[in-house]
Scaffold this motif. Structure first.
Motif, mmCIF file in Angstrom:
data_model
loop_
_atom_site.group_PDB
_atom_site.id
_atom_site.type_symbol
_atom_site.label_atom_id
_atom_site.label_comp_id
_atom_site.label_asym_id
_atom_site.label_seq_id
_atom_site.Cartn_x
_atom_site.Cartn_y
_atom_site.Cartn_z
ATOM 1 N N ASN A 1 -9.010 37.241 -9.747
ATOM 2 C CA ASN A 1 -10.016 37.419 -10.793
ATOM 3 C C ASN A 1 -9.623 36.589 -12.024
ATOM 4 O OD1 ASN A 1 -11.054 40.254 -12.801
ATOM 5 N ND2 ASN A 1 -12.244 38.534 -12.073
ATOM 6 N N PRO A 2 -9.810 35.265 -11.907
ATOM 7 C CA PRO A 2 -9.364 34.392 -13.004
ATOM 8 C C PRO A 2 -10.196 34.583 -14.266
ATOM 9 C CG PRO A 2 -10.460 33.094 -11.295
ATOM 10 C CD PRO A 2 -10.417 34.501 -10.806
ATOM 11 N N PRO A 3 -9.656 34.199 -15.420
ATOM 12 C CA PRO A 3 -10.424 34.297 -16.662
ATOM 13 C C PRO A 3 -11.606 33.330 -16.642
ATOM 14 C CG PRO A 3 -8.162 33.526 -17.076
ATOM 15 C CD PRO A 3 -8.318 33.656 -15.614
ATOM 16 N N ALA A 4 -12.584 33.605 -17.478
ATOM 17 C CA ALA A 4 -13.771 32.741 -17.540
ATOM 18 C C ALA A 4 -13.376 31.356 -18.040
ATOM 19 C CB ALA A 4 -14.800 33.363 -18.469
ATOM 20 N N LYS A 5 -13.978 30.345 -17.411
ATOM 21 C CA LYS A 5 -13.712 28.969 -17.835
ATOM 22 C C LYS A 5 -14.128 28.794 -19.295
ATOM 23 C CE LYS A 5 -13.783 26.499 -13.485
ATOM 24 N NZ LYS A 5 -14.416 25.493 -12.636
ATOM 25 N N GLY A 6 -13.347 28.018 -19.998
ATOM 26 C CA GLY A 6 -13.671 27.754 -21.399
ATOM 27 C C GLY A 6 -12.938 28.685 -22.351
ATOM 28 N N THR A 7 -12.365 29.763 -21.819
ATOM 29 C CA THR A 7 -11.613 30.671 -22.686
ATOM 30 C C THR A 7 -10.177 30.164 -22.831
ATOM 31 O OG1 THR A 7 -10.916 32.048 -20.831
ATOM 32 C CG2 THR A 7 -12.982 32.653 -21.932
ATOM 33 N N ILE B 1 3.642 31.315 -7.111
ATOM 34 C CA ILE B 1 3.135 32.690 -6.920
ATOM 35 C C ILE B 1 3.099 33.422 -8.270
ATOM 36 C CG2 ILE B 1 3.615 34.925 -5.831
ATOM 37 C CD1 ILE B 1 4.797 33.340 -3.446
ATOM 38 N N ASP B 2 4.162 33.278 -9.045
ATOM 39 C CA ASP B 2 4.195 33.923 -10.377
ATOM 40 C C ASP B 2 3.007 33.449 -11.231
ATOM 41 O OD1 ASP B 2 6.532 35.226 -9.749
ATOM 42 O OD2 ASP B 2 7.832 33.715 -10.675
ATOM 43 N N ALA B 3 2.820 32.129 -11.249
ATOM 44 C CA ALA B 3 1.740 31.565 -12.082
ATOM 45 C C ALA B 3 0.372 31.970 -11.545
ATOM 46 C CB ALA B 3 1.875 30.041 -12.137
ATOM 47 N N ALA B 4 0.236 32.024 -10.229
ATOM 48 C CA ALA B 4 -1.047 32.414 -9.618
ATOM 49 C C ALA B 4 -1.367 33.870 -9.953
ATOM 50 C CB ALA B 4 -0.998 32.208 -8.112
ATOM 51 N N GLU B 5 -0.351 34.698 -9.991
ATOM 52 C CA GLU B 5 -0.588 36.114 -10.300
ATOM 53 C C GLU B 5 -1.027 36.304 -11.755
ATOM 54 O OE1 GLU B 5 2.180 38.166 -6.860
ATOM 55 O OE2 GLU B 5 2.809 38.355 -8.943
ATOM 56 N N VAL B 6 -0.532 35.461 -12.623
ATOM 57 C CA VAL B 6 -0.992 35.521 -14.023
ATOM 58 C C VAL B 6 -2.428 35.009 -14.107
ATOM 59 C CG1 VAL B 6 -0.653 34.585 -16.345
ATOM 60 C CG2 VAL B 6 1.329 35.289 -14.987
ATOM 61 N N TYR B 7 -2.677 33.893 -13.425
ATOM 62 C CA TYR B 7 -4.014 33.276 -13.440
ATOM 63 C C TYR B 7 -5.066 34.238 -12.877
ATOM 64 C CZ TYR B 7 -7.727 29.987 -12.046
ATOM 65 O OH TYR B 7 -8.931 29.346 -11.865
ATOM 66 N N CYS B 8 -4.698 34.979 -11.843
ATOM 67 C CA CYS B 8 -5.662 35.849 -11.133
ATOM 68 C C CYS B 8 -5.789 37.236 -11.755
ATOM 69 C CB CYS B 8 -5.227 36.021 -9.682
ATOM 70 S SG CYS B 8 -5.418 34.550 -8.660
ATOM 71 N N SER B 9 -4.991 37.521 -12.772
ATOM 72 C CA SER B 9 -4.751 38.920 -13.143
ATOM 73 C C SER B 9 -5.846 39.632 -13.925
ATOM 74 C CB SER B 9 -3.437 39.023 -13.919
ATOM 75 O OG SER B 9 -3.580 38.324 -15.139
ATOM 76 N N GLY B 10 -7.079 39.535 -13.457
ATOM 77 C CA GLY B 10 -8.137 40.383 -14.018
ATOM 78 C C GLY B 10 -7.978 41.804 -13.486
ATOM 79 N N THR B 11 -8.843 42.706 -13.926
ATOM 80 C CA THR B 11 -8.661 44.117 -13.547
ATOM 81 C C THR B 11 -8.758 44.347 -12.041
ATOM 82 O OG1 THR B 11 -10.985 44.376 -14.048
ATOM 83 C CG2 THR B 11 -9.432 45.151 -15.717
ATOM 84 N N THR B 12 -9.683 43.685 -11.363
ATOM 85 C CA THR B 12 -9.824 43.931 -9.922
ATOM 86 C C THR B 12 -8.591 43.471 -9.164
ATOM 87 O OG1 THR B 12 -10.987 41.830 -9.676
ATOM 88 C CG2 THR B 12 -12.348 43.794 -9.921
#
Lengths: 63, 144
Positions: free
Chosen positions: B105-111, B86-97
């Motif tokens: 809201n995951p970061p763009a692939k390739g970044t 859950i902790d890791a998923a929240e970091v992965y998903c943590s875009g503004t929305t």
């Protein structure tokens, strides 16, 4: 819609078959208890399959 | 014109459905795989806890202070591993929305952000799977 329901049914059947195959010995008996053998586990997956993954949804699974 | 028997049609249909299932499982977004994992794990753990009142699990954290029982420590290890996902998923998903109540809201692939956060989420899932295997071995002699 029918195909989707069939797909879900097959998914549940395969999961239950896999979990059911673990039955029959003491190890499996404990895994059986731990995983809920296609009951709580599969029921929960089905109940939450369409959830929008929000922070609140993730937090609800904590603990 | 060839006609297939009803049985052959059913087998054919089942094979197609299995193919679709395999295809779908390979295409599941990382956040969905993580979410399904924690949902399933939480449900199994809640059921497991109901069978071990001797552990006196904390209602909020789900953890037990009883470190002498295999069942209690197994629960604690699995719960901690699940919560790490859950902790890791929240970091992965943590875009503004996501941070304002919206969907993952995951970061763009390739970044770099994607590579790093996806790697950590995958590692958390792998760790949970390993702990689950370890716990199964621990419980081999029977949960006590």
């Amino acid at each position: 819609v029918n195909s989707y329901v069939m797909l879900l049914d097959l998914g549940i059947t395969l999961t239950q078959a896999f979990l059911g195959s673990l039955k029959g010995n003491k190890v499996a008996g404990n895994i059986d208890n731990l995983l809920g053998v296609g009951q709580s586990f599969v029921d929960a997956l089905m109940a939450h399959k369409d959830d929008v993954i929000t922070k609140a949804a993730l937090e609800a699974q904590r603990g | 014109m060839m006609f297939l028997s009803k049985k052959a049609l059913l087998v054919n249909e089942a094979l197609i459905l299995i193919g679709v299932l395999v295809f779908l499982s390979g295409c599941t977004p990382l956040e969905r795989a993580a979410y399904s994992g924690v949902v399933g794990a939480k449900a199994a753990l809640v059921q497991f806890r109901s069978q071990h009142p001797e552990c006196a699990f904390d209602a909020t954290t789900g953890l037990s202070a009883n470190v002498k029982s295999v069942a209690c420590t197994a629960n604690n290890r699995l719960t901690a591993a699940k919560d790490a996902i859950i902790d890791a998923a929240e970091v992965y998903c943590s875009g503004t929305t996501f941070e304002t109540g919206g969907a993952c809201n995951p970061p763009a692939k390739g970044t770099n952000a994607y590579t790093e956060s996806a790697g950590k989420l995958k590692a958390a899932i792998a760790s949970y799977n390993q702990i689950q295997k370890d716990v199964a071995v621990l419980l081999k002699g029977g949960a006590q």
